[in-house]
Design an enzyme around this catalytic site. Structure first.
Site, mmCIF file in Angstrom:
data_model
loop_
_atom_site.group_PDB
_atom_site.id
_atom_site.type_symbol
_atom_site.label_atom_id
_atom_site.label_comp_id
_atom_site.label_asym_id
_atom_site.label_seq_id
_atom_site.Cartn_x
_atom_site.Cartn_y
_atom_site.Cartn_z
ATOM 1 N N GLY A 1 -29.918 28.469 22.275
ATOM 2 C CA GLY A 1 -28.732 29.068 22.875
ATOM 3 C C GLY A 1 -27.604 29.103 21.866
ATOM 4 O O GLY A 1 -27.829 29.165 20.657
ATOM 5 N N CYS A 2 -26.390 29.034 22.352
ATOM 6 C CA CYS A 2 -25.220 29.056 21.477
ATOM 7 C C CYS A 2 -25.259 27.873 20.517
ATOM 8 O O CYS A 2 -25.441 26.730 20.936
ATOM 9 C CB CYS A 2 -23.946 29.013 22.327
ATOM 10 S SG CYS A 2 -22.446 28.953 21.328
ATOM 11 N N PHE A 3 -25.065 28.143 19.235
ATOM 12 C CA PHE A 3 -25.167 27.058 18.254
ATOM 13 C C PHE A 3 -24.096 25.999 18.408
ATOM 14 O O PHE A 3 -24.252 24.871 17.955
ATOM 15 C CB PHE A 3 -25.250 27.559 16.817
ATOM 16 C CG PHE A 3 -24.316 28.657 16.386
ATOM 17 C CD1 PHE A 3 -23.037 28.800 16.871
ATOM 18 C CD2 PHE A 3 -24.754 29.569 15.439
ATOM 19 C CE1 PHE A 3 -22.195 29.811 16.435
ATOM 20 C CE2 PHE A 3 -23.927 30.588 14.981
ATOM 21 C CZ PHE A 3 -22.643 30.707 15.493
ATOM 22 N N TRP A 4 -22.995 26.317 19.064
ATOM 23 C CA TRP A 4 -21.931 25.324 19.259
ATOM 24 C C TRP A 4 -22.434 24.111 20.036
ATOM 25 O O TRP A 4 -21.990 22.991 19.804
ATOM 26 C CB TRP A 4 -20.757 25.927 20.007
ATOM 27 C CG TRP A 4 -20.079 27.084 19.357
ATOM 28 C CD1 TRP A 4 -20.096 27.436 18.029
ATOM 29 C CD2 TRP A 4 -19.264 28.055 20.009
ATOM 30 N NE1 TRP A 4 -19.345 28.560 17.829
ATOM 31 C CE2 TRP A 4 -18.821 28.964 19.033
ATOM 32 C CE3 TRP A 4 -18.874 28.242 21.324
ATOM 33 C CZ2 TRP A 4 -17.998 30.038 19.327
ATOM 34 C CZ3 TRP A 4 -18.056 29.317 21.631
ATOM 35 C CH2 TRP A 4 -17.626 30.201 20.641
#
Length: 174
Positions: A9-12
């Site tokens: 998913g979002c790398f954050w």
């Protein structure tokens, strides 16, 4: 030291947890798995580059075992949904693991087998040889530490950090 390149998913989200993991010396957000050289965030988000958002996690396997890094990965995202994590939809959010050696490929496949026992639906995580890794723009590096009160951090990342603390507290620094 070892480096695993993982997309969930979002790398954050992965960045936030691995930044707090004992034995991890570096987490670099980036893009890989696509056909465009040197893509930027907006190109990747368009879904036209074929790249996934990933993190390159460098760690000391004498401090934190490879299996812990990989089991955390599967605990922190839903590997059974194709090209999406929650409200983040698109191929850039696919569950993915990129290996550089046959040994890594085997470790990744074994981690999938362990994780499958925790999920009722089949795991759809892509396991591929690592092509070129493109480091994401500076604003995306260590994003949670820079913007902890940003809405996405509060609503999406904080619950993942809470889950990591619940199940992996022995491996976290704070």
């Amino acid at each position: 030291m070892k480096t695993f390149v993982l997309g969930g998913g979002c790398f954050w989200c992965l960045d936030a947890v691995y930044q707090k993991t004992r034995g991890v010396s570096s987490v670099v957000s980036g893009y890989t798995g696509g056909h465009v050289r040197n893509p930027d965030y907006y190109e990747v988000c368009s879904g036209t580059t074929g790249h996934a958002e990933v993190v390159a996690v460098t760690f000391d396997e004498t401090v934190v075992p490879e299996e812990v890094i990989l089991d955390m990965f599967f605990a922190l995202h839903d590997p059974t949904t194709l090209n999406r994590q929650g409200y983040d939809v698109g191929t850039q959010y696919r569950s993915s693991m990129f290996y550089t050696t046959t040994e890594e490929k085997v470790l990744f496949e074994e981690a999938i087998e362990r994780a499958q026992a925790l999920w009722s639906d089949p795991i759809v995580t892509e396991v591929s040889r690592l092509p070129e890794f493109h480091e994401a723009e500076e604003v995306h590096q260590n994003y949670y530490a820079k913007f902890p009160y940003q809405g996405y951090c509060q609503v999406i990342i904080n619950p993942k950090l809470a889950k990591a603390r619940k199940y992996y507290s022995a491996w976290l620094t704070a």
